[in-house]
Motif scaffolding. Structure first.
Motif, PDB file in Angstrom:
ATOM      1  N   ALA A 186      12.606   6.673 -11.390  1.00  0.00           N
ATOM      2  CA  ALA A 186      12.966   8.337 -11.841  1.00  0.00           C
ATOM      3  C   ALA A 186      11.477   9.010 -11.442  1.00  0.00           C
ATOM      4  CB  ALA A 186      13.372   8.407 -13.180  1.00  0.00           C
ATOM      5  N   ALA A 187      10.484   8.049 -11.503  1.00  0.00           N
ATOM      6  CA  ALA A 187       9.077   8.827 -11.166  1.00  0.00           C
ATOM      7  C   ALA A 187       9.022   8.744  -9.698  1.00  0.00           C
ATOM      8  CB  ALA A 187       8.084   8.041 -12.088  1.00  0.00           C
ATOM      9  N   GLY A 188       9.745   8.471  -9.065  1.00  0.00           N
ATOM     10  CA  GLY A 188       9.503   8.919  -7.500  1.00  0.00           C
ATOM     11  C   GLY A 188       9.096   7.333  -6.848  1.00  0.00           C
ATOM     12  N   VAL A 189       9.822   6.815  -6.011  1.00  0.00           N
ATOM     13  CA  VAL A 189       9.763   5.554  -5.316  1.00  0.00           C
ATOM     14  C   VAL A 189       8.839   5.890  -3.807  1.00  0.00           C
ATOM     15  CG1 VAL A 189      10.559   3.498  -4.316  1.00  0.00           C
ATOM     16  CG2 VAL A 189      11.650   4.091  -6.205  1.00  0.00           C
ATOM     17  N   LYS A 190       7.580   5.473  -3.750  1.00  0.00           N
ATOM     18  CA  LYS A 190       6.861   5.786  -2.650  1.00  0.00           C
ATOM     19  C   LYS A 190       7.219   4.860  -1.527  1.00  0.00           C
ATOM     20  CE  LYS A 190       3.055   7.732  -5.184  1.00  0.00           C
ATOM     21  NZ  LYS A 190       1.612   7.645  -5.376  1.00  0.00           N
ATOM     22  N   PRO A 191       7.075   5.189  -0.130  1.00  0.00           N
ATOM     23  CA  PRO A 191       7.074   4.549   0.900  1.00  0.00           C
ATOM     24  C   PRO A 191       6.119   3.377   0.890  1.00  0.00           C
ATOM     25  CG  PRO A 191       6.462   6.499   1.888  1.00  0.00           C
ATOM     26  CD  PRO A 191       6.619   6.719   0.243  1.00  0.00           C
ATOM     27  N   HIS A 192       6.140   2.198   1.554  1.00  0.00           N
ATOM     28  CA  HIS A 192       5.089   1.114   1.664  1.00  0.00           C
ATOM     29  C   HIS A 192       4.601   1.439   3.012  1.00  0.00           C
ATOM     30  CE1 HIS A 192       6.670  -1.261  -2.191  1.00  0.00           C
ATOM     31  NE2 HIS A 192       6.441   0.055  -2.299  1.00  0.00           N
ATOM     32  N   VAL A 193       3.349   1.510   3.404  1.00  0.00           N
ATOM     33  CA  VAL A 193       2.746   1.984   4.524  1.00  0.00           C
ATOM     34  C   VAL A 193       1.812   0.736   5.048  1.00  0.00           C
ATOM     35  CG1 VAL A 193       3.269   4.380   4.096  1.00  0.00           C
ATOM     36  CG2 VAL A 193       0.919   3.343   3.742  1.00  0.00           C
ATOM     37  N   GLY A 194       1.464   0.981   6.616  1.00  0.00           N
ATOM     38  CA  GLY A 194       0.484   0.021   6.982  1.00  0.00           C
ATOM     39  C   GLY A 194       1.319  -1.356   7.099  1.00  0.00           C
ATOM     40  N   GLY A 195       0.536  -2.322   7.530  1.00  0.00           N
ATOM     41  CA  GLY A 195       1.053  -3.667   7.445  1.00  0.00           C
ATOM     42  C   GLY A 195       0.143  -4.693   7.370  1.00  0.00           C
ATOM     43  N   VAL A 198       0.747  -1.119   0.111  1.00  0.00           N
ATOM     44  CA  VAL A 198       0.018  -0.024  -0.019  1.00  0.00           C
ATOM     45  C   VAL A 198       0.840   1.234  -0.165  1.00  0.00           C
ATOM     46  CG1 VAL A 198      -1.892   1.206   1.224  1.00  0.00           C
ATOM     47  CG2 VAL A 198      -1.946  -1.362   1.046  1.00  0.00           C
ATOM     48  N   THR A 199       0.489   2.046  -0.873  1.00  0.00           N
ATOM     49  CA  THR A 199       1.262   3.246  -1.099  1.00  0.00           C
ATOM     50  C   THR A 199       0.523   4.698  -0.805  1.00  0.00           C
ATOM     51  OG1 THR A 199       0.935   3.481  -3.398  1.00  0.00           O
ATOM     52  CG2 THR A 199       3.138   2.427  -2.382  1.00  0.00           C
ATOM     53  N   PRO A 200       1.215   5.888  -0.139  1.00  0.00           N
ATOM     54  CA  PRO A 200       0.228   6.908   0.044  1.00  0.00           C
ATOM     55  C   PRO A 200       0.121   7.501  -1.479  1.00  0.00           C
ATOM     56  CG  PRO A 200       2.653   6.957   1.462  1.00  0.00           C
ATOM     57  CD  PRO A 200       2.403   5.771   0.351  1.00  0.00           C
ATOM     58  N   GLY A 201      -1.183   8.310  -1.415  1.00  0.00           N
ATOM     59  CA  GLY A 201      -1.461   9.029  -2.819  1.00  0.00           C
ATOM     60  C   GLY A 201      -2.471   8.198  -3.530  1.00  0.00           C
ATOM     61  N   ALA A 202      -3.117   8.708  -4.546  1.00  0.00           N
ATOM     62  CA  ALA A 202      -4.130   8.102  -5.016  1.00  0.00           C
ATOM     63  C   ALA A 202      -3.870   7.682  -6.569  1.00  0.00           C
ATOM     64  CB  ALA A 202      -5.228   9.167  -5.381  1.00  0.00           C
ATOM     65  N   THR A 203      -2.417   7.398  -6.889  1.00  0.00           N
ATOM     66  CA  THR A 203      -2.141   6.864  -8.123  1.00  0.00           C
ATOM     67  C   THR A 203      -1.566   5.471  -7.765  1.00  0.00           C
ATOM     68  OG1 THR A 203      -1.338   9.017  -8.846  1.00  0.00           O
ATOM     69  CG2 THR A 203      -0.095   7.042  -9.641  1.00  0.00           C
ATOM     70  N   GLN A 204      -2.140   4.592  -8.755  1.00  0.00           N
ATOM     71  CA  GLN A 204      -1.513   3.176  -8.685  1.00  0.00           C
ATOM     72  C   GLN A 204      -0.045   3.169  -8.868  1.00  0.00           C
ATOM     73  OE1 GLN A 204      -4.001   0.303 -10.579  1.00  0.00           O
ATOM     74  NE2 GLN A 204      -2.681  -1.389 -10.308  1.00  0.00           N
ATOM     75  N   ASP A 205       0.729   2.292  -8.096  1.00  0.00           N
ATOM     76  CA  ASP A 205       2.185   2.357  -8.479  1.00  0.00           C
ATOM     77  C   ASP A 205       2.902   1.908  -9.893  1.00  0.00           C
ATOM     78  OD1 ASP A 205       4.484   3.098  -6.830  1.00  0.00           O
ATOM     79  OD2 ASP A 205       5.173   1.062  -6.824  1.00  0.00           O
ATOM     80  N   SER A 206       1.974   0.883 -10.316  1.00  0.00           N
ATOM     81  CA  SER A 206       2.403   0.573 -11.897  1.00  0.00           C
ATOM     82  C   SER A 206       2.005   1.744 -12.866  1.00  0.00           C
ATOM     83  CB  SER A 206       1.698  -0.819 -12.252  1.00  0.00           C
ATOM     84  OG  SER A 206       0.340  -0.429 -12.312  1.00  0.00           O
ATOM     85  N   VAL A 207       1.156   2.525 -12.710  1.00  0.00           N
ATOM     86  CA  VAL A 207       1.345   3.819 -13.575  1.00  0.00           C
ATOM     87  C   VAL A 207       2.515   4.391 -13.504  1.00  0.00           C
ATOM     88  CG1 VAL A 207       0.102   5.800 -13.778  1.00  0.00           C
ATOM     89  CG2 VAL A 207      -1.384   4.031 -13.312  1.00  0.00           C
ATOM     90  N   LEU A 208       2.933   4.814 -12.236  1.00  0.00           N
ATOM     91  CA  LEU A 208       4.125   5.562 -11.996  1.00  0.00           C
ATOM     92  C   LEU A 208       5.483   4.713 -12.750  1.00  0.00           C
ATOM     93  CD1 LEU A 208       4.311   6.895  -8.471  1.00  0.00           C
ATOM     94  CD2 LEU A 208       3.673   8.173 -10.521  1.00  0.00           C
ATOM     95  N   THR A 209       5.526   3.390 -12.340  1.00  0.00           N
ATOM     96  CA  THR A 209       6.564   2.688 -12.783  1.00  0.00           C
ATOM     97  C   THR A 209       6.671   2.573 -14.347  1.00  0.00           C
ATOM     98  OG1 THR A 209       5.600   0.613 -12.431  1.00  0.00           O
ATOM     99  CG2 THR A 209       7.210   1.326 -10.803  1.00  0.00           C
ATOM    100  N   GLY A 210       5.421   2.459 -15.039  1.00  0.00           N
ATOM    101  CA  GLY A 210       5.348   2.470 -16.371  1.00  0.00           C
ATOM    102  C   GLY A 210       5.700   3.937 -16.829  1.00  0.00           C
ATOM    103  N   LYS A 211       5.909   4.810 -16.192  1.00  0.00           N
ATOM    104  CA  LYS A 211       6.524   6.031 -16.983  1.00  0.00           C
ATOM    105  C   LYS A 211       7.935   6.487 -16.464  1.00  0.00           C
ATOM    106  CE  LYS A 211       1.558   8.030 -17.125  1.00  0.00           C
ATOM    107  NZ  LYS A 211       1.096   9.359 -16.656  1.00  0.00           N
TER     108      LYS A 211
END
Length: 272
Positions: free
Chosen positions: A104-113, A87-100
Motif C-alpha cells: 500500500a506504501a508503493g512497490v518500487k522497481p528494482h534497478v541495475g543488476g 536497489v530501488t530509486p529514491g532515497a528511502t530504504q525499502d523496509s521503511v516503506l514496507t513497515g508503514k
C-alpha cells in the motif's frame, strides 16, 4: 489419559515434521522479493540483532549505463547465512516503506543488476517470487538471493552492481542478512548513490534509512521465539507455509528440536 498424551505428542510431531519439511527448502534462497521486518521476524522465530554490526559502503555516484561499482558489507556475519538484496530509486530504504504499509506504501522497481552472482554463491530471485509482490526487475539480477547457505564470510563481503541503463536519480541499496531459523537477522542500514545526471523530478536527496537494530537480548530473543513458533505449530499447514516462507537460513535448529521430540516419544512409548 495416557493415550491422550501419546495422541498429543503425535499431533505435535506431525506439526513439527510439516514445519521442518517446509523450511528445509529455504536454504536455496529467500522466497520473497521485498524486505519486510515483521514478516522476516515471524519466519525467523526471533528478533533482529544489531550486534552483527553490519555496515554498507559504496561509491557516492553512479553513471547511468556506465561501469559497475563495488558495494561492500562489513561486520560480524553468521557462520552460514542467507541474503536478499536489491536497489530501488529514491532515497528511502525499502523496509521503511514496507513497515508503514507494505504494498500500500508503493512497490518500487528494482534497478541495475548485480554481477558475478554465481561466483558469490548467489542467484537472481525467481520471477514468480517478484511477480507475487508486484516487483518489476530491470534485469533478472536486479534482485538477488543465496543459492545455498553462504559460508566463509566472516567480516566482509563485496559484490559489484551495474547501474541502470537510464537515469534513476538517487538510488538506495537494500539488503537483509540472516542465519538459520533460530538465529537473529539484520536489515543492513542502507546507503544512497547519486546519479551523475542528477535527481529525477520529485526526488529528495535526503536519506531516509531504517534505524539500525539494537543488540538482541536473551529475553527479546526468547520472547520472539515463543511468540512466533507457538502460533506456527498450532496453525493450519497453509498458514504455516506463509509464515515459514520468510525464513532465510537453514533448519538446523528445527531439525534438532524434531530429534528431541522423536526421542521423547520413543521414551514414552518404551515405558508404556
Amino acid at each position: 489419559m495416557h493415550s491422550f498424551t501419546v495422541f498429543s505428542i503425535l499431533a505435535s510431531f506431525a506439526s513439527f515434521a510439516s514445519f521442518a519439511s517446509i523450511a528445509s527448502a529455504l536454504p536455496t534462497g529467500a522466497p520473497r522479493c521485498i524486505i519486510t521486518d515483521k514478516v522476516i521476524g515471524q519466519g525467523h522465530l526471533t528478533t533482529q540483532n544489531g550486534a552483527m554490526g553490519l555496515k554498507m559502503t559504496t561509491l557516492p555516484t553512479y553513471t547511468p549505463g556506465g561501469p559497475a561499482i563495488p558495494i561492500t558489507i562489513t561486520g560480524s556475519f553468521p557462520v552460514d547465512m542467507g541474503v536478499l538484496m536489491y536497489v530501488t530509486p529514491g532515497a528511502t530504504q525499502d523496509s521503511v516503506l514496507t513497515g508503514k504499509g507494505g504494498a500500500a506504501a508503493g512497490v518500487k522497481p528494482h534497478v541495475g543488476g548485480f554481477m558475478d552472482c554465481l561466483a558469490q554463491g548467489m542467484r537472481a530471485q525467481t520471477k514468480a517470487s517478484c511477480d507475487a509482490q508486484n516487483v518489476v526487475n530491470e534485469v533478472p539480477e536486479s534482485t538477488i538471493t543465496h543459492m545455498a547457505p553462504l559460508l566463509g564470510f566472516r567480516n566482509s563481503m563485496q559484490i559489484m552492481w551495474t547501474p541502470p541503463k537510464t537515469n534513476q536519480g538517487v538510488v538506495t541499496v537494500n539488503m537483509v542478512v540472516a542465519g538459520n531459523v533460530l538465529e537473529p537477522y539484520m536489515i543492513v542500514p542502507s546507503v544512497q548513490i547519486m546519479s551523475t545526471e542528477g535527481l529525477l523530478d520529485g526526488q529528495s536527496p535526503v536519506a531516509n534509512n531504517a534505524q539500525a537494530a539494537p543488540p538482541a537480548t536473551l529475553a527479546g530473543m526468547a520472547g520472539g521465539l515463543v511468540g512466533n513458533i507457538v502460533p506456527n505449530v498450532l496453525q493450519l499447514p497453509g498458514t504455516v507455509v506463509d509464515d515459514v516462507n520468510t525464513v532465510m537460513g537453514d533448519v538446523e535448529a528445527g531439525t534438532g528440536a524434531l530429534g528431541k521430540l522423536v526421542g521423547g516419544l520413543g521414551g514414552l512409548l518404551g515405558g508404556k
